[in-house]
Scaffold this motif. Structure first.
Motif, short mmCIF file in Angstrom:
data_model
loop_
_atom_site.label_atom_id
_atom_site.label_comp_id
_atom_site.label_asym_id
_atom_site.label_seq_id
_atom_site.Cartn_x
_atom_site.Cartn_y
_atom_site.Cartn_z
N ALA A 52 56.14 28.13 -6.25
CA ALA A 52 55.19 27.46 -5.36
C ALA A 52 54.65 26.18 -5.99
O ALA A 52 54.52 25.15 -5.31
CB ALA A 52 54.05 28.41 -5.00
N LEU A 53 54.36 26.22 -7.29
CA LEU A 53 53.88 25.01 -7.97
C LEU A 53 54.95 23.93 -7.98
O LEU A 53 54.66 22.74 -7.76
CB LEU A 53 53.44 25.33 -9.40
CG LEU A 53 52.12 26.10 -9.54
CD1 LEU A 53 51.87 26.46 -11.00
CD2 LEU A 53 50.97 25.28 -8.99
N THR A 54 56.21 24.33 -8.23
CA THR A 54 57.31 23.37 -8.24
C THR A 54 57.49 22.75 -6.85
O THR A 54 57.63 21.53 -6.72
CB THR A 54 58.61 24.05 -8.71
OG1 THR A 54 58.40 24.61 -9.99
CG2 THR A 54 59.76 23.06 -8.75
N ALA A 55 57.49 23.61 -5.82
CA ALA A 55 57.64 23.10 -4.44
C ALA A 55 56.46 22.21 -4.07
O ALA A 55 56.63 21.17 -3.41
CB ALA A 55 57.78 24.26 -3.46
N LEU A 58 56.93 18.79 -5.48
CA LEU A 58 57.98 18.01 -4.83
C LEU A 58 57.60 17.54 -3.42
O LEU A 58 58.16 16.57 -2.93
CB LEU A 58 59.28 18.82 -4.76
CG LEU A 58 59.89 19.19 -6.12
CD1 LEU A 58 61.09 20.11 -5.92
CD2 LEU A 58 60.28 17.94 -6.88
N LEU A 59 56.69 18.23 -2.77
CA LEU A 59 56.30 17.88 -1.40
C LEU A 59 55.04 17.01 -1.40
O LEU A 59 54.35 16.89 -2.41
CB LEU A 59 56.06 19.15 -0.58
CG LEU A 59 57.28 20.06 -0.39
CD1 LEU A 59 56.87 21.32 0.33
CD2 LEU A 59 58.36 19.33 0.41
N MET A 63 50.99 20.41 2.87
CA MET A 63 51.89 21.46 2.39
C MET A 63 51.89 21.51 0.87
O MET A 63 51.96 22.59 0.28
CB MET A 63 53.31 21.22 2.92
CG MET A 63 54.20 22.40 2.76
SD MET A 63 53.45 23.83 3.52
CE MET A 63 54.87 24.69 4.01
N SER A 64 51.79 20.37 0.22
CA SER A 64 51.72 20.32 -1.23
C SER A 64 50.47 21.03 -1.73
O SER A 64 50.52 21.82 -2.68
CB SER A 64 51.72 18.86 -1.69
OG SER A 64 51.48 18.79 -3.08
N ALA A 65 49.34 20.77 -1.08
CA ALA A 65 48.07 21.40 -1.48
C ALA A 65 48.11 22.91 -1.27
O ALA A 65 47.65 23.69 -2.12
CB ALA A 65 46.91 20.78 -0.72
N VAL A 66 48.68 23.34 -0.14
CA VAL A 66 48.77 24.78 0.16
C VAL A 66 49.66 25.47 -0.87
O VAL A 66 49.31 26.54 -1.40
CB VAL A 66 49.29 25.01 1.60
CG1 VAL A 66 49.67 26.46 1.83
CG2 VAL A 66 48.26 24.55 2.61
N LEU A 67 50.81 24.89 -1.17
CA LEU A 67 51.73 25.50 -2.14
C LEU A 67 51.13 25.49 -3.55
O LEU A 67 51.30 26.46 -4.30
CB LEU A 67 53.08 24.79 -2.13
CG LEU A 67 53.95 25.09 -0.92
CD1 LEU A 67 55.18 24.18 -0.91
CD2 LEU A 67 54.37 26.55 -0.91
N PHE A 68 50.43 24.41 -3.89
CA PHE A 68 49.79 24.35 -5.20
C PHE A 68 48.73 25.45 -5.32
O PHE A 68 48.65 26.15 -6.33
CB PHE A 68 49.17 22.96 -5.42
CG PHE A 68 48.57 22.80 -6.79
CD1 PHE A 68 49.39 22.61 -7.90
CD2 PHE A 68 47.19 22.86 -6.97
CE1 PHE A 68 48.84 22.48 -9.16
CE2 PHE A 68 46.64 22.72 -8.23
CZ PHE A 68 47.46 22.54 -9.33
#
Length: 191
Positions: A52-55, A58-59, A63-68
């Motif tokens: 999730a941190l890697t994705a 990359l985004l 979506m980047s904040a949610v995955l982070f």
């Protein structure tokens, strides 16, 4: 119960319960439990967090904040799981010490196990019993200690070095043959 003649025993074990042996047994049982389920959970949480941190890196955008955030939470839960395992082990050592000190004057620390062709006998200050090998549910070697878990979760344990009439490895093979079970190996520190 009348005991069988010790001369006919294939193996005899004289076991003295000590605080060190109780901690050794507890460490092995905890590690076996963690290995069977806890490790998979912690590994899955850590892997999900890393992905999730890697994705998230990359985004862009929301979506980047949610995955982070999801990655950080997964890593947090994995770290919390590891902490709880280590904390429980530390608390168990303290509890074993307190319980051992409280009971060490009761004189129930010497045990003898006699292994015959069709059964084994357990002899202690307050117990004399005969157990058929089919009543063993698990055989575990914990870094030089053999643990026989009888059906009903009664644990008999002793050091392999305490075996007479043969070696501890010979007794382990004998128990595998008689019970039809495969010996499980657990390695713990200190041995």
């Amino acid at each position: 119960m009348e005991l069988l003649n010790e001369a006919y025993a294939r193996y005899v074990v004289h076991h003295e319960v000590t605080e060190e042996k109780l901690v050794h047994l507890d460490s092995g049982v905890r590690k076996l439990g963690f290995r069977s389920g806890g490790r998979r959970i912690v590994t899955a949480l850590a892997a999900a967090g890393a992905m999730a941190l890697t994705a998230g890196y990359l985004l862009d955008g929301i979506m980047s904040a949610v995955l982070f955030f999801a990655g950080c939470m997964s890593l947090f839960w994995a770290a919390l799981g590891l902490f709880s395992v280590f904390n429980a082990a530390r608390n168990a050592r303290k509890a074993i010490h307190i319980q051992y000190e409280k009971r060490k004057n009761e004189g129930n620390h010497a045990w003898e196990y006699r292994f015959f062709d069709d059964c084994y006998e357990v002899i202690g200050r307050f117990e004399k019993s005969r157990v058929q090998y089919r009543h063993i549910g698990r055989l575990i070697e914990i870094s030089g200690m053999l643990a026989l878990v009888e059906k009903g979760n009664l644990v008999r344990y002793f050091m392999k070095s305490d075996v007479t009439g043969g070696s501890g490895d010979e007794l382990a093979a004998f128990l595998e043959q008689k019970s039809g079970l495969k010996l499980q190996y657990v390695r713990v520190r200190g041995r």
